[in-house]
Write an enzyme that holds these catalytic residues in place. Structure first.
Site, PDB file in Angstrom:
ATOM      1  N   GLY A  17       0.818  -1.341   0.150  1.00 17.67           N
ATOM      2  CA  GLY A  17      -0.020   0.028  -0.027  1.00 17.67           C
ATOM      3  C   GLY A  17       1.027   1.625  -0.164  1.00 17.67           C
ATOM      4  N   ASP A  18       0.218   2.480  -0.254  1.00 18.99           N
ATOM      5  CA  ASP A  18       0.909   3.598  -0.164  1.00 18.99           C
ATOM      6  C   ASP A  18       1.952   3.845  -1.370  1.00 18.99           C
ATOM      7  OD1 ASP A  18      -0.673   4.356   1.795  1.00 18.99           O
ATOM      8  OD2 ASP A  18       0.647   3.580   3.180  1.00 18.99           O
ATOM      9  N   LYS A  21      -0.493   5.125  -5.846  1.00 15.49           N
ATOM     10  CA  LYS A  21      -1.498   4.762  -6.522  1.00 15.49           C
ATOM     11  C   LYS A  21      -2.211   6.202  -6.974  1.00 15.49           C
ATOM     12  CE  LYS A  21      -3.055   1.944  -3.637  1.00 15.49           C
ATOM     13  NZ  LYS A  21      -1.947   1.909  -2.815  1.00 15.49           N
ATOM     14  N   LYS A  23      -1.412   9.467  -7.167  1.00 16.00           N
ATOM     15  CA  LYS A  23      -0.687  10.038  -8.267  1.00 16.00           C
ATOM     16  C   LYS A  23      -0.872   9.355  -9.502  1.00 16.00           C
ATOM     17  CE  LYS A  23       3.227  11.437 -10.181  1.00 16.00           C
ATOM     18  NZ  LYS A  23       4.452  12.388 -10.287  1.00 16.00           N
ATOM     19  N   GLY A  45      -5.951   5.859   1.704  1.00 18.17           N
ATOM     20  CA  GLY A  45      -5.502   7.362   1.789  1.00 18.17           C
ATOM     21  C   GLY A  45      -4.650   7.530   0.556  1.00 18.17           C
ATOM     22  N   HIS A  46      -5.248   8.257  -0.571  1.00 20.22           N
ATOM     23  CA  HIS A  46      -4.756   8.388  -1.758  1.00 20.22           C
ATOM     24  C   HIS A  46      -4.622   9.839  -1.947  1.00 20.22           C
ATOM     25  CE1 HIS A  46      -6.376   4.354  -3.493  1.00 20.22           C
ATOM     26  NE2 HIS A  46      -5.784   4.383  -2.408  1.00 20.22           N
ATOM     27  N   GLN A 228      -5.164  -0.274  -1.128  1.00 22.88           N
ATOM     28  CA  GLN A 228      -4.136  -1.099  -0.621  1.00 22.88           C
ATOM     29  C   GLN A 228      -3.153  -1.512  -1.601  1.00 22.88           C
ATOM     30  OE1 GLN A 228      -7.718  -1.502   0.466  1.00 22.88           O
ATOM     31  NE2 GLN A 228      -7.208   0.133   1.792  1.00 22.88           N
ATOM     32  N   THR A 243      -5.634  -6.771   4.961  1.00 22.12           N
ATOM     33  CA  THR A 243      -6.645  -6.030   4.978  1.00 22.12           C
ATOM     34  C   THR A 243      -8.198  -7.340   4.542  1.00 22.12           C
ATOM     35  OG1 THR A 243      -8.116  -4.166   4.424  1.00 22.12           O
ATOM     36  CG2 THR A 243      -7.015  -5.143   2.821  1.00 22.12           C
ATOM     37  N   ARG A 307       0.180   7.489  11.134  1.00 16.39           N
ATOM     38  CA  ARG A 307       1.277   6.594  11.382  1.00 16.39           C
ATOM     39  C   ARG A 307       2.643   6.634  10.774  1.00 16.39           C
ATOM     40  NH1 ARG A 307      -1.561   0.876  12.075  1.00 16.39           N
ATOM     41  NH2 ARG A 307      -2.587   1.700  10.208  1.00 16.39           N
ATOM     42  N   SER A 417       8.149   8.094 -11.482  1.00 17.93           N
ATOM     43  CA  SER A 417       7.976   9.354 -10.817  1.00 17.93           C
ATOM     44  C   SER A 417       8.820   9.945  -9.671  1.00 17.93           C
ATOM     45  CB  SER A 417       6.361   9.067 -10.023  1.00 17.93           C
ATOM     46  OG  SER A 417       6.159   9.930  -9.113  1.00 17.93           O
ATOM     47  N   LEU A 418       9.167  11.199  -9.866  1.00 16.94           N
ATOM     48  CA  LEU A 418      10.315  11.808  -9.220  1.00 16.94           C
ATOM     49  C   LEU A 418       9.434  12.999  -8.117  1.00 16.94           C
ATOM     50  CD1 LEU A 418      11.501  12.121 -12.542  1.00 16.94           C
ATOM     51  CD2 LEU A 418      12.645  10.756 -11.057  1.00 16.94           C
TER      52      LEU A 418
END
Ligand code: GDP
Ligand code: IMO
Ligand code: MG
Length: 447
Positions: A17-18, A21, A23, A45-46, A228, A243, A307, A417-418
């Site tokens: 996850g994180d 996705k 972007k 959380g996107h 996720q 999850t 977190r 991606s930068l």
């Protein structure tokens, strides 16, 4: 590059996850007529950054920022009406139109008792806790499987909802009081509150599968947005530290209500390193100075719970597994810029388990906890990549790093991606109409 021509694509997280996705979905949504979220709930959380403005989305698909792109919250998701309405209000405050958001009538609803039970169950687990987001996701999906869930459809039936909720809340109150030592919920207050939410959501509620099928028949482009990541998948992830839904590409067909023959491409998203939030094994985790550097440079704090995310090196065993489980065609590598200052970078190419060399992700979670990473170390580039807009502009060492990752996971890297904004992106090849993976890797052909 404009990706516009017909294709239905699934965008999935290839790690825990994180991965970014949000972007990548936002970027590709420019060419999509419809974006569909197919699983998960407000645990996601996107983050999408446009013209310096940051949008944090939890349930609403990341295509929402394009006014002409229809956005669907599909049947396989779980919907917390209070949080969804909050999210809609936030977007409206920012003058982002939201009437093009549609909600599946067969999605399940996260109720207040789900959240209470999620949090109480985590407490009861003590040092066996899973580190959930506490948003009621597991209990909502549990009710769905147990066939006691409340669906959006039920919420819309204001004449039968009160009785259904009275019965369900009486049942949940037994759990809350007797098992978790918590005060019972006042069912009449919950009924009033949820009838109010139902009225506000009503204009958005439709038969999503029908909508999607209609769009396919009209040759419109659909993007299915996973939440996720592969390793958090209920069936294929690091169970029980997962999850309660199926983020993998296969989950898109079930969660959106489309047949597998309708899907043209699967695009995986992975960070140039690895992160994880919550409990569970993580072989390449870094606890020292480098872990802190990745966390700080990558701003690795959860979008949903705030977190601190655990950070580690890129794990190619997991990468290969994600390629296999998702039938991935190509990869978007995000956050390469976070590695810019490192003198050397490690990549996990295999595991050692009790002295044995292992190149495949073990399906036995106990074995996974014993895996020790086998690293290859490659030189860093120690210069900024944030302004690079083509592969050639990247330092040679950064190009070599990407080549190495692609070889290890056996799919091409189509996007790099930068940085968080839309323009901080290199399109290496068209991710939607580039060659199918099977044509690129001879070892995947017949014989
Ligand atoms: P998601 O859950 O997969 O959508 O990812 P999140 O939004 O939770 O986390 C990714 C974070 O990294 C967000 O804050 C993004 O704005 C940010 N981000 C995305 N791509 C890049 C990138 O290439 N470089 C940097 N530095 N940040 C990025
Ligand atoms: P996005 O879509 C990262 C993790 C939680 C926990 C486990 C189970 O932003 O990538 P849950 O509340 O779902 O029962 O928690 O899954 N988790 C995520 N980690 N990104 C997410 O979503 C996550 N959604 C859930 O931290 O370990
Ligand atoms: Mg996230």
């Amino acid at each position: 590059m404009n990706f516009r021509t017909l294709a239905n694509v699934i965008v999935i997280g290839a790690q825990w996850g994180d991965e970014g996705k949000g972007k990548i979905t936002d970027l590709l949504s420019k060419s999509a007529d419809m974006v569909v979220r197919y699983q998960g709930g407000v645990n996601a959380g996107h983050t999408v950054v446009v013209n310096g403005q940051t949008f944090k989305l939890h349930l609403i698909p990341s295509g929402i920022l394009y006014p002409d792109t229809e956005c669907i919250i599909g049947s396989g998701t779980v919907i917390d009406p209070k949080m969804l309405l909050n999210e809609l209000d936030q977007l409206e405050l920012l003058q982002i139109p939201t009437q093009h958001l549609l909600i599946s009538e067969t999605a399940h609803v996260t109720m207040p008792y789900h959240r209470l039970i999620d949090q109480a169950a985590e407490q009861r687990r003590g040092n066996r806790k899973l580190g959930t987001t506490g948003r009621g996701i597991g209990p909502t999906y549990a009710d769905k499987s147990e066939r006691t869930g409340i669906r959006v459809l039920d919420l819309m039936h204001s004449e039968s909802l009160p009785d259904q909720l009275r019965w369900t809340i009486a049942y949940k109150n037994v759990l809350l009081e007797k098992l978790y030592d918590l005060p019972p919920l006042d069912s009449e207050a919950v009924i009033d509150e949820y009838l109010g939410y139902a009225d506000r959501l009503r204009p958005h509620v439709v038969d999503c599968s029908l909508k999607i099928y209609d769009a396919i028949q009209h040759r419109r482009n659909i993007l299915f947005e996973g939440a996720q990541g592969t390793l958090l998948d209920l069936d294929h992830g690091t169970y029980p530290y997962v999850t309660s839904s199926n983020p993998v590409a296969g989950g898109a067909c079930i969660g959106a209500g489309v047949g597998p023959t309708m899907i043209d491409r699967v695009i995986g998203v992975a960070k140039a390193y690895t992160t994880r939030v919550g409990e569970g094994p993580f072989p390449t985790e870094l606890e020292g100075e480098v872990g802190t550097l990745l966390c700080e440079r990558g701003s690795e704090f959860g979008t949903t719970t705030g977190r601190k995310r655990r950070c580690g090196w890129f794990d190619a065993v997991i990468g290969r597994y994600a390629v296999r489980i998702n039938g991935m065609d190509c990869l978007a590598i995000t956050k390469l810029d976070v590695l810019d200052t490192l003198p050397e970078i490690k990549v996990c190419v295999a595991y050692k388990v009790a002295g044995d060399h292992c190149e495949h992700f073990p399906s036995d979670s106990r074995q996974f906890t014993l895996c020790e990473p086998v690293y290859e170390t490659i030189p860093g580039w120690q210069q900024s990549t944030e302004q690079c807009r083509s592969l050639d502009e990247l330092p040679t060492a950064a190009q070599d790093y990407l080549k190495f990752l692609a070889e290890l996971v056996e799919v091409p890297i189509a996007i790099v991606s930068l940085g968080a904004s839309r323009d901080q992106t290199i399109i290496v090849e068209d991710p939607i109409h580039g060659p199918k993976r099977t044509l690129l890797y001879p070892n995947l052909k017949e014989g």
